[in-house]
Design a protein around this motif. Structure first.
Motif, PDB file in Angstrom:
ATOM      1  N   PRO A 150       0.823  -1.207   0.000  1.00  0.00           N
ATOM      2  CA  PRO A 150       0.000   0.000   0.000  1.00  0.00           C
ATOM      3  C   PRO A 150       0.865   1.269   0.000  1.00  0.00           C
ATOM      4  CG  PRO A 150      -0.760  -1.548   1.654  1.00  0.00           C
ATOM      5  CD  PRO A 150       0.558  -2.058   1.175  1.00  0.00           C
ATOM      6  N   PRO A 151       0.402   2.344  -0.627  1.00  0.00           N
ATOM      7  CA  PRO A 151       1.174   3.586  -0.671  1.00  0.00           C
ATOM      8  C   PRO A 151       1.550   4.085   0.719  1.00  0.00           C
ATOM      9  CG  PRO A 151      -0.793   3.745  -2.040  1.00  0.00           C
ATOM     10  CD  PRO A 151      -0.895   2.457  -1.316  1.00  0.00           C
ATOM     11  N   GLY A 152       2.816   4.484   0.854  1.00  0.00           N
ATOM     12  CA  GLY A 152       3.303   5.059   2.105  1.00  0.00           C
ATOM     13  C   GLY A 152       3.783   4.059   3.127  1.00  0.00           C
ATOM     14  N   GLU A 153       3.582   2.770   2.889  1.00  0.00           N
ATOM     15  CA  GLU A 153       3.917   1.765   3.901  1.00  0.00           C
ATOM     16  C   GLU A 153       5.411   1.698   4.167  1.00  0.00           C
ATOM     17  OE1 GLU A 153       1.995  -2.357   4.198  1.00  0.00           O
ATOM     18  OE2 GLU A 153       3.957  -2.811   3.292  1.00  0.00           O
ATOM     19  N   ARG A 154       6.236   1.750   3.113  1.00  0.00           N
ATOM     20  CA  ARG A 154       7.687   1.640   3.282  1.00  0.00           C
ATOM     21  C   ARG A 154       8.401   2.134   2.035  1.00  0.00           C
ATOM     22  NH1 ARG A 154       9.233  -3.203   0.545  1.00  0.00           N
ATOM     23  NH2 ARG A 154       7.474  -4.607   0.119  1.00  0.00           N
ATOM     24  N   PHE A 155       9.710   2.162   2.113  1.00  0.00           N
ATOM     25  CA  PHE A 155      10.563   2.548   0.982  1.00  0.00           C
ATOM     26  C   PHE A 155      10.825   1.342   0.089  1.00  0.00           C
ATOM     27  CE2 PHE A 155      14.674   2.817  -1.085  1.00  0.00           C
ATOM     28  CZ  PHE A 155      14.748   4.116  -1.557  1.00  0.00           C
ATOM     29  N   SER A 156      10.731   1.538  -1.214  1.00  0.00           N
ATOM     30  CA  SER A 156      11.156   0.533  -2.176  1.00  0.00           C
ATOM     31  C   SER A 156      11.533   1.265  -3.463  1.00  0.00           C
ATOM     32  CB  SER A 156      10.052  -0.487  -2.456  1.00  0.00           C
ATOM     33  OG  SER A 156      10.503  -1.456  -3.400  1.00  0.00           O
ATOM     34  N   TYR A 157      12.809   1.250  -3.764  1.00  0.00           N
ATOM     35  CA  TYR A 157      13.323   1.982  -4.927  1.00  0.00           C
ATOM     36  C   TYR A 157      12.563   1.551  -6.176  1.00  0.00           C
ATOM     37  CZ  TYR A 157      16.839   4.217  -7.905  1.00  0.00           C
ATOM     38  OH  TYR A 157      17.482   5.026  -8.809  1.00  0.00           O
ATOM     39  N   CYS A 158      12.072   2.534  -6.947  1.00  0.00           N
ATOM     40  CA  CYS A 158      11.151   2.214  -8.037  1.00  0.00           C
ATOM     41  C   CYS A 158      11.432   3.080  -9.261  1.00  0.00           C
ATOM     42  CB  CYS A 158       9.715   2.416  -7.565  1.00  0.00           C
ATOM     43  SG  CYS A 158       8.476   1.949  -8.802  1.00  0.00           S
ATOM     44  N   ASN A 159      11.964   2.460 -10.305  1.00  0.00           N
ATOM     45  CA  ASN A 159      12.209   3.173 -11.553  1.00  0.00           C
ATOM     46  C   ASN A 159      10.906   3.610 -12.211  1.00  0.00           C
ATOM     47  OD1 ASN A 159      15.260   3.018 -12.169  1.00  0.00           O
ATOM     48  ND2 ASN A 159      14.759   0.951 -11.504  1.00  0.00           N
ATOM     49  N   SER A 160       9.907   2.733 -12.203  1.00  0.00           N
ATOM     50  CA  SER A 160       8.628   3.087 -12.808  1.00  0.00           C
ATOM     51  C   SER A 160       8.050   4.367 -12.211  1.00  0.00           C
ATOM     52  CB  SER A 160       7.618   1.950 -12.625  1.00  0.00           C
ATOM     53  OG  SER A 160       7.895   0.867 -13.471  1.00  0.00           O
TER      54      SER A 160
END
Length: 338
Positions: A150-160
């Motif tokens: 879900p949005p805001g839950e944690r950091f995850s590097y995302c190119n998209s």
């Protein structure tokens, strides 16, 4: 040559480094040197003015473009992606905001998930590379990836997420993303050598990227989009990167307050021993800003200490060459002059 320069020179010879190394303090050069070839086929040497791809270093310029639009009232941090995308990319959660995307906390599925591991040269684009010349053309590449959390839950590097930011920027501004970066970031920073170039028509003075295949000089032209977008693909020079830091912290691209917001911690990333702001990697425990770029035939790292006004930048036209020298500079540069 200084002791520092002697050390860089020796390490460059030992590792076969190809690229440019630059160190400056307050905009005053401390060390700058170019090594090896920009074009192996025609034996064209790298120079201090050579333009290199900076791949994910582009994300900082994307973030600055988006924040400049926020400052001018075209967007806000709370603007939802869905409100701009309409029916495009339906798997993006309707709660995802510009702030989530800037901070890699959106949770959206990534077309190139760096956490999945594997060699950088193994990735295959899902559409022909030559078709990716505009940001809108990336829509088929981005589509079809379910949300990771879900949005805001944690950091995850995302190119998209950063291509989505580019889409949002050009749709609200009514202008191509490449032009927005040029006019809102590069022009105020006097970054005359920084541009989204096509890899199949690189102008003179631009380094060709080479894959890490021993005994073979194979370029990266089939591994990357023909023209980059919000997540990577701009070309730049060592002088332009140095100029970016000076004008960013002087408030000439976005206000000083926004610059401070973008370069303060928004997420801890223990797995990388770093933190993340909005568009920029940060040192784990101090104010140093440290964007990094890594892809097939390209490696880039710039480290800027705003308190000491000390910058070191390494640009390379190979996949791995930047790291050894950049780590050496981390260990041997100190804030004090000398």
């Amino acid at each position: 040559m200084t002791v520092l320069g002697d050390g860089v020179d020796a390490l460059a010879r030992e590792s076969g480094f190809s690229g440019v190394v630059s160190v400056d303090r307050g905009g005053v050069p401390v060390f700058a040197e170019a090594y090896s070839l920009a074009d192996r086929r025609h034996h064209v040497a790298n120079t201090l003015e050579t333009r290199f791809g900076i791949v994910s270093g582009t994300k900082g310029l994307t973030a600055l473009t988006v924040v400049s639009l926020i400052e001018h009232g075209a967007l806000s941090l709370s603007t939802t992606a869905r409100s701009v995308l309409g029916r495009d990319l339906p798997l993006i959660d309707q709660r995802v905001t510009v702030e989530h995307l800037l901070g890699h906390r959106s949770g959206i599925g990534d077309y190139f998930d760096e956490d999945a591991g594997g060699e950088i040269t193994d990735y295959q684009l899902t559409v022909p590379a030559h078709e990716l010349s505009t940001t809108e053309a990336y829509l088929p590449v981005l589509d079809g990836y379910p949300a990771k959390f879900p949005p805001g839950e944690r950091f995850s590097y995302c190119n998209s997420g950063y291509v989505v930011l580019a889409l949002i920027a050009e749709r609200v501004a009514g202008r191509p993303f490449h032009e927005l970066v040029r006019d809102r970031v590069c022009a105020p920073a006097d970054m005359c050598g920084t541009e989204f170039l096509r890899s199949d028509e690189l102008p003179p003075g631009t380094a060709t990227g080479y894959l890490p295949i021993e005994g073979v000089s194979r370029t990266n032209v089939f591994h990357l989009p023909v023209r980059g977008s919000g997540d990577g693909g701009i070309y730049s020079t060592a002088d332009d990167i140095s100029a970016l830091w000076r004008v960013l912290f002087a408030g000439r691209i976005v206000s000083r307050d926004w610059g401070a917001t973008m370069t303060r911690r928004h997420s801890d990333v223990p797995s990388k021993d770093r933190r993340y702001g909005l568009g920029f990697w940060l040192h784990a425990s101090n104010d140093t800003v440290m964007p990094t770029g890594y892809d097939a035939g390209v490696s880039f790292r710039s480290v800027h200490d705003p308190q000491a006004c000390l910058t070191h930048t390494v640009l390379s036209n190979t996949s791995d060459d930047a790291w050894k020298i950049s780590r050496y500079l981390d260990q041997n540069l100190v804030p004090e002059s000398g």
